[in-house]
Enzyme design. Structure first.
Site, PDB file in Angstrom:
ATOM      1  N   GLU A 230       0.822  -1.208   0.000  1.00  9.22           N
ATOM      2  CA  GLU A 230       0.000   0.000   0.000  1.00  9.22           C
ATOM      3  C   GLU A 230       0.859   1.262   0.000  1.00  9.22           C
ATOM      4  O   GLU A 230       0.636   2.187   0.758  1.00  9.22           O
ATOM      5  CB  GLU A 230      -0.949   0.020   1.205  1.00  9.22           C
ATOM      6  CG  GLU A 230      -2.091  -0.968   1.114  1.00  9.22           C
ATOM      7  CD  GLU A 230      -3.132  -0.709   2.179  1.00  9.22           C
ATOM      8  OE1 GLU A 230      -4.166  -0.117   1.837  1.00  9.22           O
ATOM      9  OE2 GLU A 230      -2.907  -1.090   3.345  1.00  9.22           O
ATOM     10  N   HIS A 231       1.859   1.278  -0.881  1.00 13.56           N
ATOM     11  CA  HIS A 231       2.685   2.463  -1.021  1.00 13.56           C
ATOM     12  C   HIS A 231       3.417   2.398  -2.357  1.00 13.56           C
ATOM     13  O   HIS A 231       3.405   1.382  -3.044  1.00 13.56           O
ATOM     14  CB  HIS A 231       3.685   2.599   0.138  1.00 13.56           C
ATOM     15  CG  HIS A 231       4.637   1.444   0.249  1.00 13.56           C
ATOM     16  ND1 HIS A 231       4.523   0.484   1.229  1.00 13.56           N
ATOM     17  CD2 HIS A 231       5.721   1.083  -0.493  1.00 13.56           C
ATOM     18  CE1 HIS A 231       5.491  -0.402   1.085  1.00 13.56           C
ATOM     19  NE2 HIS A 231       6.234  -0.058   0.045  1.00 13.56           N
ATOM     20  N   ALA A 232       4.028   3.507  -2.699  1.00 12.27           N
ATOM     21  CA  ALA A 232       4.912   3.588  -3.864  1.00 12.27           C
ATOM     22  C   ALA A 232       6.250   4.141  -3.396  1.00 12.27           C
ATOM     23  O   ALA A 232       6.372   4.701  -2.307  1.00 12.27           O
ATOM     24  CB  ALA A 232       4.308   4.481  -4.939  1.00 12.27           C
TER      25      ALA A 232
END
Length: 319
Positions: A230-232
């Site tokens: 749930e991130h970049a």
């Protein structure tokens, strides 16, 4: 109040903040301080309390009550008899100093008879299944069902069963790389050597893997209902291999997204910088190996999906 608003003769709207072309149907009741946007459809027997905001183009089906502290953003769909709560410890004739704030973000859908507990954020374009009981925040585009609600997929994600063919790769076949529909993301068939003594999978830096790894870590013992990622990353590239068990991975470039099944140590998924990644549906025995092109740097992470979308618009067009 806009003259183009339609009120059914048996509706009761006490608010003067109702946007153009909104339709309010029979037995709906909207209190004075509520704010309703334009082009909304408020169906029969809907009740909207004072400290409620509703965005534009929202559909609220029959039998829904929106209590103080609830915000509904643009383009949301709320199905029949969906239930929202705003107090974790309700008592008769006792009100909290401040109600929990629940936000249904842009483009999300809430299924019929779903229950949303107080203080929940349902992310952009997420989908809550009929009858689901939502007890924690729902990520952007996640599809959740059940009681308690769990993620079972991601909306608008093309599905790729990556490991379905990887597990059939023979030791005589050469490594290969397959492009996906997500910008820069590739599936890698790793070199595998198998004989009667067992199997060996080879990962060559800057050959089979498109960078030299500066960091590696393992993810394991993940409860099946939990999600990871749930991130970049702004600069860091990653390479994912399920060295044991099975998991699902979603890759998103801001415009396109695909979902992959990783279930073989001979299959790797390359995520370039500025790719939003999610991993979920871990099998009980799953072990995920992650190779990273950079050392850990907190400022390299983008953890808010809206911030990621804004950054994705301004990134260079070359891979």
């Amino acid at each position: 109040m806009n003259d183009s608003v339609y009120f059914h003769p048996q509706a009761l709207c006490e608010s003067l903040s109702v946007g153009a072309r909104t339709r309010i149907w029979a037995f709906a009741h909207i209190l004075p301080e509520a704010r309703i946007g334009a082009d909304c459809n408020i169906c029969d027997h809907v009740f909207v309390e004072n400290q409620v905001t509703v965005g534009d183009r929202v559909t609220i089906k029959c039998g829904v009550q929106l209590w103080d502290g609830i915000s509904v953003e643009d383009d949301v769909f709320i199905g029949p008899n969906a239930t929202f709560a705003n107090d974790n410890f309700p008592r008769s004739r006792q009100r909290p100093d401040q109600y929990a704030r629940t936000v249904i973000q842009k483009g999300a859908s809430i299924g019929a008879n779903a229950t949303i507990l107080p203080g929940i954020i349902v992310g952009p374009k997420a989908m809550v299944g009929a009858g689901a009981v939502v007890v924690r925040d729902v990520p952007a585009r996640a599809i959740v069902v059940g009681n308690p609600a769990r993620i079972v997929g991601y909306a608008e994600a093309a599905f790729q069963v990556g490991g379905g063919t990887a597990t059939q790769i023979s030791s005589q076949q050469e490594p290969s790389v397959r492009a996906t529909g997500v910008r820069g993301v590739t599936l890698h068939k790793l070199k595998n050597v198998a004989d009667m003594r067992g199997s060996l999978t080879v990962m060559e830096m800057e050959d089979g893997i498109p960078f030299t790894a500066r960091r590696s870590f393992l993810v394991y013992d993940v409860p099946s209902e939990e999600i990871r990622g749930e991130h970049a990353h702004r600069r860091c590239a990653q390479f994912l291999v399920a060295v044991k068990g099975r998991l699902h991975a979603v890759a998103d470039d801001g415009a396109r997204r695909e979902e992959f099944v990783l279930d073989s140590p001979t299959l790797g998924l390359y995520l370039p910088p500025m790719t939003w990644g999610v991993q979920y549906r871990y099998s009980p025995d799953a072990v995920l190996l992650v190779l990273a092109s950079e050392h850990y740097e907190p400022h390299d992470y983008i953890r808010d999906y809206d911030e990621f979308l804004q950054a994705a618009v301004t990134r260079p067009t070359s891979p």
